[in-house]
Design a protein around this motif. Structure first.
Motif, PDB file in Angstrom:
ATOM      1  N   ALA A  43       0.833  -1.210   0.000  1.00  0.00           N
ATOM      2  CA  ALA A  43       0.000   0.000   0.000  1.00  0.00           C
ATOM      3  C   ALA A  43       0.863   1.254   0.000  1.00  0.00           C
ATOM      4  O   ALA A  43       0.569   2.237  -0.696  1.00  0.00           O
ATOM      5  CB  ALA A  43      -0.937  -0.007   1.209  1.00  0.00           C
ATOM      6  N   SER A  44       1.939   1.233   0.773  1.00  0.00           N
ATOM      7  CA  SER A  44       2.857   2.370   0.811  1.00  0.00           C
ATOM      8  C   SER A  44       3.531   2.550  -0.545  1.00  0.00           C
ATOM      9  O   SER A  44       3.670   3.674  -1.050  1.00  0.00           O
ATOM     10  CB  SER A  44       3.905   2.155   1.902  1.00  0.00           C
ATOM     11  OG  SER A  44       4.807   3.237   1.959  1.00  0.00           O
ATOM     12  N   ALA A  45       3.923   1.445  -1.162  1.00  0.00           N
ATOM     13  CA  ALA A  45       4.567   1.514  -2.475  1.00  0.00           C
ATOM     14  C   ALA A  45       3.627   2.133  -3.499  1.00  0.00           C
ATOM     15  O   ALA A  45       4.054   2.945  -4.337  1.00  0.00           O
ATOM     16  CB  ALA A  45       4.978   0.111  -2.919  1.00  0.00           C
ATOM     17  N   LYS A  46       2.359   1.773  -3.430  1.00  0.00           N
ATOM     18  CA  LYS A  46       1.415   2.310  -4.415  1.00  0.00           C
ATOM     19  C   LYS A  46       1.212   3.806  -4.230  1.00  0.00           C
ATOM     20  O   LYS A  46       1.119   4.555  -5.207  1.00  0.00           O
ATOM     21  CB  LYS A  46       0.074   1.579  -4.330  1.00  0.00           C
ATOM     22  CG  LYS A  46      -0.869   1.953  -5.466  1.00  0.00           C
ATOM     23  CD  LYS A  46      -2.021   1.003  -5.590  1.00  0.00           C
ATOM     24  CE  LYS A  46      -2.856   1.303  -6.818  1.00  0.00           C
ATOM     25  NZ  LYS A  46      -3.991   0.374  -6.971  1.00  0.00           N
ATOM     26  N   LYS A  47       1.141   4.265  -2.992  1.00  0.00           N
ATOM     27  CA  LYS A  47       0.989   5.705  -2.755  1.00  0.00           C
ATOM     28  C   LYS A  47       2.189   6.482  -3.298  1.00  0.00           C
ATOM     29  O   LYS A  47       2.048   7.556  -3.873  1.00  0.00           O
ATOM     30  CB  LYS A  47       0.798   5.974  -1.263  1.00  0.00           C
ATOM     31  CG  LYS A  47      -0.563   5.544  -0.724  1.00  0.00           C
ATOM     32  CD  LYS A  47      -0.700   5.847   0.760  1.00  0.00           C
ATOM     33  CE  LYS A  47      -2.057   5.403   1.284  1.00  0.00           C
ATOM     34  NZ  LYS A  47      -2.180   5.661   2.744  1.00  0.00           N
ATOM     35  N   ILE A  48       3.374   5.925  -3.114  1.00  0.00           N
ATOM     36  CA  ILE A  48       4.576   6.585  -3.616  1.00  0.00           C
ATOM     37  C   ILE A  48       4.592   6.554  -5.147  1.00  0.00           C
ATOM     38  O   ILE A  48       4.923   7.553  -5.801  1.00  0.00           O
ATOM     39  CB  ILE A  48       5.833   5.925  -3.029  1.00  0.00           C
ATOM     40  CG1 ILE A  48       5.903   6.195  -1.515  1.00  0.00           C
ATOM     41  CG2 ILE A  48       7.096   6.428  -3.726  1.00  0.00           C
ATOM     42  CD1 ILE A  48       6.962   5.394  -0.791  1.00  0.00           C
ATOM     43  N   ALA A  49       4.205   5.415  -5.716  1.00  0.00           N
ATOM     44  CA  ALA A  49       4.173   5.305  -7.180  1.00  0.00           C
ATOM     45  C   ALA A  49       3.206   6.314  -7.780  1.00  0.00           C
ATOM     46  O   ALA A  49       3.503   6.961  -8.793  1.00  0.00           O
ATOM     47  CB  ALA A  49       3.786   3.887  -7.593  1.00  0.00           C
ATOM     48  N   LEU A  50       2.038   6.465  -7.151  1.00  0.00           N
ATOM     49  CA  LEU A  50       1.062   7.436  -7.649  1.00  0.00           C
ATOM     50  C   LEU A  50       1.548   8.866  -7.457  1.00  0.00           C
ATOM     51  O   LEU A  50       1.248   9.747  -8.265  1.00  0.00           O
ATOM     52  CB  LEU A  50      -0.287   7.224  -6.964  1.00  0.00           C
ATOM     53  CG  LEU A  50      -1.083   6.008  -7.444  1.00  0.00           C
ATOM     54  CD1 LEU A  50      -2.277   5.750  -6.531  1.00  0.00           C
ATOM     55  CD2 LEU A  50      -1.540   6.191  -8.891  1.00  0.00           C
ATOM     56  N   SER A  51       2.299   9.118  -6.388  1.00  0.00           N
ATOM     57  CA  SER A  51       2.869  10.447  -6.180  1.00  0.00           C
ATOM     58  C   SER A  51       3.813  10.805  -7.321  1.00  0.00           C
ATOM     59  O   SER A  51       3.814  11.937  -7.830  1.00  0.00           O
ATOM     60  CB  SER A  51       3.606  10.498  -4.837  1.00  0.00           C
ATOM     61  OG  SER A  51       4.180  11.770  -4.626  1.00  0.00           O
ATOM     62  N   ILE A  52       4.595   9.832  -7.755  1.00  0.00           N
ATOM     63  CA  ILE A  52       5.501  10.055  -8.889  1.00  0.00           C
ATOM     64  C   ILE A  52       4.698  10.235 -10.175  1.00  0.00           C
ATOM     65  O   ILE A  52       4.911  11.174 -10.944  1.00  0.00           O
ATOM     66  CB  ILE A  52       6.473   8.869  -9.026  1.00  0.00           C
ATOM     67  CG1 ILE A  52       7.369   8.752  -7.787  1.00  0.00           C
ATOM     68  CG2 ILE A  52       7.331   9.014 -10.296  1.00  0.00           C
ATOM     69  CD1 ILE A  52       8.133   7.447  -7.687  1.00  0.00           C
ATOM     70  N   ALA A  53       3.749   9.334 -10.391  1.00  0.00           N
ATOM     71  CA  ALA A  53       2.996   9.324 -11.642  1.00  0.00           C
ATOM     72  C   ALA A  53       2.103  10.547 -11.803  1.00  0.00           C
ATOM     73  O   ALA A  53       1.819  10.970 -12.929  1.00  0.00           O
ATOM     74  CB  ALA A  53       2.145   8.050 -11.724  1.00  0.00           C
TER      75      ALA A  53
END
Length: 413
Positions: free
Chosen positions: A302-312
Motif C-alpha cells: 500500500a505504501s509503495a502504491k501511494k509513492i508510485a502514484l505520487s511520482i505518476a
C-alpha cells in the motif's frame, strides 16, 4: 473525439469474437456532437448477472447513483450509454433524466427498470435531454446486432482519439469461454475505483456475488493503477456482465469463490482489465510518452502504491518526461512528498536500465547521455527502490504536454 489518433495507440485492433446473447446498437441522438453516434444500447439475455465498481467521488453523477442502487440486485437486461453529457451536478433534473432513460428502455424491452443500467460521459453541469432517447430507442431496439464492438466503443468516446477494446478467453469444463470489454477515457483519469467508463461481458455463468468479488479484486491492479492527470471523474463506472450462454456448451455455473475455475477466470478478466486501463493511459490527452512507474523496497504494498502514484501524478515529473529530461531530482521530490516511509540515504532510482541515483546521491557512474537516450523512447520505465522492505507496486501514466492544456482549455467551446 479527435481526428488525430494518439501516437501511443495500438497498431491494430483485436478480432472481437461474438458473445452469444450480447447485442449492440448505436445511434446519433445529437446530445452534444454532430455527425457521429453518441448513444449505445447493449442488450443481454434474461438471467444475465451483473457486478459493478464506481467512483468514490462525493459529487457522483446521477447515472452512477442509479447503478449503485441497482447493482445489488445482481441481474441485468440492458445498458444505455451516452457521450457528450455526464448528467453530473444536475440536481433533480439529473435524477429525473435517469428515471426517464430507464423507463424508455425498460418499456421497449419489456423488463423492469431495475435491470437497466445507465452511464453518461461528457460535460458536467449540463442537464441531459433524456427525452431524445425516446426518439432513438426504437431504432436502437430494432437495430440490435447491427453494431459491432468497435462501433459500440466509438459511440461512447469523448476526447478519446481511438476506440478501446480487448478480449481474452479461458478454458472451463473443456470449452472456451470469452471475456470481451470496451472502455473510454483520455482525461480526468485518476480512478478511485475504476476508470471513466468500461463495460465487460463474458458468456460464463457466474453467480452475482462471485462476479462482484472478481471485478472488485482485479480493479486495484488495473483501473486503479493508472492516472493521466490526477483527477477522479464524477462518472467512473465499470460494469461486468455474465450472460451464462456458455452453459449450452457444457460449462456449468461458477457459484462459489472456492471453485478452482475462479482463478482461471480471474486471470483472463485481469488481462482484459489491465489492457483496457493501459489503453486509456496511451490515449491520455496530448500524451506522447507511456510511463510505467515501479516502486519496490517499500514498507508495504500500500505504501509503495501511494509513492508510485505520487511520482505518476507529479506535474514536474510528467513535464520532464514530455521534455525528454532525465531529471531524477523530480522523482526524489515526488517520493519525499508522498507522506510514506522513505529514507533518503537508501533511495535508488533508475530510468529504464540506467541507474541515476543510489544511496541518497547521484550514481557515481551516472551517464547523462545514457539517461537521455532512455527518455527519448516512447515507452519509459521509472523504477525506485526505497530499500526499506518487501512492498512493491506498479502504476502507469503518461507525460503532460502543451496539447493537454489546449484540449482542456477548449473543452466546452
Amino acid at each position: 473525439m479527435s481526428t488525430t489518433v494518439s501516437p501511443l495507440a495500438p497498431k491494430s485492433y483485436p478480432d472481437m469474437p461474438d458473445i452469444e446473447g450480447v447485442q449492440f446498437a448505436t445511434a446519433a441522438a445529437g446530445i452534444k456532437y454532430k455527425g457521429r453516434t453518441d448513444v449505445l444500447l447493449a442488450t443481454v439475455p434474461e438471467g444475465t448477472a451483473v457486478a459493478g465498481v464506481f467512483t468514490r467521488s462525493k459529487c457522483s453523477s446521477a447515472p452512477v447513483d442509479w447503478c449503485k442502487d441497482r447493482v445489488g440486485g445482481g441481474k441485468a437486461r440492458a445498458l444505455l450509454v451516452n457521450s457528450g453529457n455526464a448528467n453530473a451536478f444536475t440536481g433533480k433534473k439529473g435524477k429525473a433524466a435517469v428515471e426517464l432513460s430507464a423507463d424508455i428502455v425498460s418499456k421497449a424491452l419489456g423488463c423492469t427498470d431495475g435491470e437497466i443500467f445507465l452511464a453518461s460521459t461528457g460535460v458536467i453541469g449540463e442537464p441531459l435531454p433524456a427525452e431524445k432517447f425516446a426518439d432513438v430507442v426504437d431504432t436502437l431496439k430494432n437495430g440490435q446486432g447491427n453494431a459491432n464492438w468497435l462501433d459500440a466503443a466509438r459511440a461512447i468516446m469523448t476526447t478519446d482519439t481511438y476506440p478501446k477494446v480487448s478480449t481474452a478467453s479461458a478454458e472451463l469444463d473443456g470449452a472456451t469461454v470469452l471475456i470481451n470489454g470496451m472502455a473510454k477515457g483520455a482525461g480526468m483519469i485518476a480512478p478511485d475505483m475504476a476508470t471513466m467508463l468500461s463495460f465487460i461481458f463474458t458468456d460464463a455463468a457466474i453467480a452475482p456475488d462471485v462476479l462482484q468479488a472478481l471485478l472488485s479484486g482485479e480493479t486495484g491492479g488495473s483501473f486503479n493503477a493508472v492516472t493521466v492527470d490526477s483527477d477522479t471523474s464524477t462518472s467512473d463506472t465499470v460494469l461486468l456482465f455474465a450472460t451464462g450462454t456458455a452453459a449450452a456448451r457444457g460449462v456449468s455455473p461458477v457459484e462459489t469463490l472456492d471453485d478452482p475455475r475462479v482463478e482461471i477466470l480471474r486471470a483472463a478478466l485481469g488481462d482484459v482489465m489491465l489492457d483496457l486501463a493501459q489503453q486509456i493511459v496511451r490515449d491520455g490527452e496530448g500524451a506522447r510518452k507511456f510511463v510505467e512507474v515501479r516502486v519496490e523496497g517499500a514498507e508495504s504494498d500500500a505504501s509503495a502504491k501511494k509513492i508510485a502514484l505520487s511520482i505518476a501524478n507529479s506535474p514536474l515529473v510528467k513535464t520532464a518526461v514530455a521534455g525528454e529530461d532525465a531529471n531524477w531530482g523530480r522523482v526524489v521530490m515526488a517520493v519525499g512528498k508522498a507522506g510514506e516511509p522513505a529514507d533518503r540515504d537508501r533511495l535508488a532510482i533508475w530510468f529504464g536500465d540506467v541507474r541515476v541515483a543510489v544511496e541518497g546521491e547521484r550514481d557515481p557512474d551516472y551517464s547523462e547521455e545514457a539517461a537521455s537516450a532512455v527518455m527519448k523512447e516512447q515507452d519509459i520505465v521509472i523504477r525506485v527502490d526505497l530499500g526499506l522492505g518487501a512492498g512493491q507496486a506498479t502504476v502507469w501514466t503518461c507525460d503532460l504536454t502543451k496539447e493537454y492544456v489546449a484540449i482542456n482549455g477548449d473543452y466546452r467551446s
